[in-house]
Design an enzyme around this catalytic site. Structure first.
Site, short mmCIF file in Angstrom:
data_model
loop_
_atom_site.label_atom_id
_atom_site.label_comp_id
_atom_site.label_asym_id
_atom_site.label_seq_id
_atom_site.Cartn_x
_atom_site.Cartn_y
_atom_site.Cartn_z
N GLY A 125 -6.96 -4.27 -9.40
CA GLY A 125 -7.40 -3.51 -8.24
C GLY A 125 -8.79 -3.89 -7.79
O GLY A 125 -8.99 -4.82 -7.00
N ASN A 136 -7.17 11.44 -3.43
CA ASN A 136 -8.15 11.49 -2.33
C ASN A 136 -7.68 12.11 -1.03
O ASN A 136 -8.33 11.95 -0.01
CB ASN A 136 -8.63 10.06 -2.04
CG ASN A 136 -9.29 9.45 -3.25
OD1 ASN A 136 -9.99 10.14 -4.01
ND2 ASN A 136 -9.04 8.17 -3.48
N CYS A 150 -2.31 10.12 -6.11
CA CYS A 150 -3.39 9.86 -5.17
C CYS A 150 -4.41 11.00 -5.26
O CYS A 150 -4.07 12.16 -5.03
CB CYS A 150 -2.89 9.75 -3.72
SG CYS A 150 -4.26 9.43 -2.58
N ASN A 183 -13.73 5.11 -4.60
CA ASN A 183 -13.06 5.11 -3.29
C ASN A 183 -12.48 6.47 -2.99
O ASN A 183 -11.98 7.16 -3.88
CB ASN A 183 -11.96 4.04 -3.26
CG ASN A 183 -10.60 4.59 -3.66
OD1 ASN A 183 -9.90 5.20 -2.85
ND2 ASN A 183 -10.25 4.41 -4.93
N SER A 184 -12.57 6.80 -1.69
CA SER A 184 -11.82 7.96 -1.22
C SER A 184 -11.22 7.57 0.13
O SER A 184 -11.60 8.09 1.18
CB SER A 184 -12.73 9.17 -1.08
OG SER A 184 -11.95 10.31 -0.75
N MET A 185 -10.32 6.55 0.07
CA MET A 185 -9.75 5.99 1.30
C MET A 185 -8.98 7.04 2.12
O MET A 185 -9.00 7.02 3.34
CB MET A 185 -8.83 4.82 0.99
CG MET A 185 -9.39 3.78 0.03
SD MET A 185 -10.92 3.07 0.60
CE MET A 185 -10.29 1.87 1.75
N GLY A 186 -8.30 7.93 1.38
CA GLY A 186 -7.54 8.99 2.07
C GLY A 186 -6.17 8.55 2.55
O GLY A 186 -5.68 9.05 3.57
N GLY A 195 -5.96 -1.16 -14.40
CA GLY A 195 -7.22 -0.50 -14.68
C GLY A 195 -8.17 -1.38 -15.45
O GLY A 195 -7.90 -1.73 -16.59
N LYS A 222 0.86 -1.19 0.00
CA LYS A 222 0.00 0.00 0.00
C LYS A 222 0.89 1.24 0.00
O LYS A 222 1.91 1.29 0.70
CB LYS A 222 -0.87 0.02 1.27
CG LYS A 222 -1.53 1.37 1.59
CD LYS A 222 -2.62 1.74 0.57
CE LYS A 222 -3.22 3.12 0.91
NZ LYS A 222 -4.20 3.55 -0.13
N ASN A 266 4.20 6.89 -6.06
CA ASN A 266 2.81 7.19 -6.39
C ASN A 266 2.62 8.70 -6.50
O ASN A 266 2.66 9.41 -5.51
CB ASN A 266 1.88 6.60 -5.32
CG ASN A 266 0.42 6.81 -5.67
OD1 ASN A 266 0.09 7.55 -6.60
ND2 ASN A 266 -0.46 6.17 -4.92
C1 LIG Z 1 -2.51 6.49 -2.37
C2 LIG Z 1 -3.78 6.88 -2.30
C3 LIG Z 1 -4.80 6.41 -3.23
C4 LIG Z 1 -6.08 6.17 -2.78
C5 LIG Z 1 -6.51 6.40 -1.39
O1 LIG Z 1 -5.82 5.94 -0.44
O2 LIG Z 1 -7.55 7.09 -1.25
N1 LIG Z 1 -7.05 5.74 -3.64
C6 LIG Z 1 -6.78 5.56 -4.97
O3 LIG Z 1 -7.67 5.17 -5.77
N2 LIG Z 1 -5.52 5.78 -5.44
C7 LIG Z 1 -4.52 6.20 -4.63
O4 LIG Z 1 -3.37 6.39 -5.12
#
Ligand SMILES: C=Cc1c(C(=O)O)[nH]c(=O)[nH]c1=O
Length: 309
Positions: free
Chosen positions: A269, A130, A128, A68-71, A247, A44, A125
């Site tokens: 993913g 989000n 990101c 997703n908006s994991m952050g 993708g 991650k 990366n």
């Molecule tokens: C590293 C944060 C990312 C995240 C996230 O952790 O929100 N979500 C994604 O789809 N792509 C990202 O690169």
């Protein structure tokens, strides 16, 4: 039938791996990937310190993918360095994803990867979408140039970048020109999620995820055409670099398309998130079936050989 592929001189048992962020946040998930049929795996994206990430719900399955908006929730870079130290590199290569919140954080993390003498491959990366208040580096071409210059001089080994999707030929040209100035960038992972989509629940007339008023990265089947275009665009423009496709992959056909478009390895993913690491068994079998039907014995025979009309 040889599904193996070569990446930076390393043989991989299959041209398949997870996409960063999926099934790779904690040791139990990383162990499951290490035991899976994937040919490689990635951690991650990490920040300097541990992060909780955005409030939940922050991931939602959609009819043709995910939002997703994991952050950027992660255990902090040291946790993944500790994993990288224990990883069995004979079993499969490990990629180490870094998404520091500042250039300094990125430099600090990269210096520690350097000092750890780990065989893991750095995937920087730059995409990101989000982290509230943080614009994607890879959409700011000057910032992209600066970070590549800084990392190239701070890190002595080859590394790769995780890019967002681009949607304009002029942008493919401009970003490829920047990347081609850095010979240490020897792989490019296309694409990250399509940033800041929005989906709606008809019954409640509400967004589906809590962060950012419901705005989040789109993944899954929706993004396949954009992913294939970005893989092929950078494959054509960066002949000295390897492309990792990501993708929209959920079947052997999707894997075949990414390889034909120019990918050397294909990341999974959304479909991995939904189906778990056994998906790699199915994808390998489906790819083998397609190759059998087409009379291909190795991936090299068709990799990057997409025809135009
Ligand atoms: C590293 C944060 C990312 C995240 C996230 O952790 O929100 N979500 C994604 O789809 N792509 C990202 O690169």
């Amino acid at each position: 039938l040889d599904l193996s592929t070569f990446f930076l001189g390393r043989p991989l048992t299959a041209p398949l791996m997870n996409a960063s962020g999926v099934w790779c946040n904690v040791n139990s998930q990383l162990h499951a990937l290490a035991e899976s049929e994937a040919g490689a795996m990635v951690t991650k994206s990490c920040t300097l310190l541990r992060r909780d990430g955005n409030p939940e719900p922050r991931y939602h399955t959609l009819t043709m993918g995910s939002i997703n908006s994991m952050g950027l929730p992660n255990e902090g870079h040291q946790y993944y360095l500790d994993y990288a130290e224990r990883h069995d590199y004979e079993n499969k290569p490990l990629f180490f994803s870094v998404a520091g919140l500042t250039l300094d954080d990125n430099l600090t993390i990269v210096a520690q990867i350097q000092d750890a003498y780990t065989p893991a491959l750095l995937e920087l990366n730059l995409s990101c979408p989000n982290v509230p208040g943080k614009a994607q580096i890879a959409y700011d071409f000057d910032a992209l140039d600066v970070i590549l210059a800084e990392i190239s001089s701070a890190y002595s080994r080859p590394f790769g970048v995780k890019l967002p999707p681009y949607f304009d030929i002029a942008h493919f040209d401009e970003v490829a020109d920047i990347l081609n100035r850095y010979e240490k960038v020897n792989f490019i992972t296309c694409i990250n999620s399509i940033g800041n989509g929005l989906m709606i629940d008809m019954e409640s007339e509400t967004v589906l995820i809590k962060p950012k008023q419901g705005f989040g990265g789109i993944g899954g089947e929706y993004v396949l055409p954009t992913a294939l275009a970005n893989v092929n665009a950078f494959h054509q423009r960066c002949p000295k670099k390897s492309i990792i496709g990501c993708g929209g992959v959920n079947t052997g056909e999707h894997v075949f398309m990414h390889l034909l478009a120019g990918a050397s390895i294909v990341q999974v993913g959304t479909a991995l998130y939904e189906q778990g690491p056994d998906i790699f068994v199915r994808l390998k079998a489906e790819l083998a079936q397609i190759m059998q039907e087409k009379g291909y014995k190795t991936i090299r025979e068709f990799q990057g050989k997409l025809k135009t009309l």
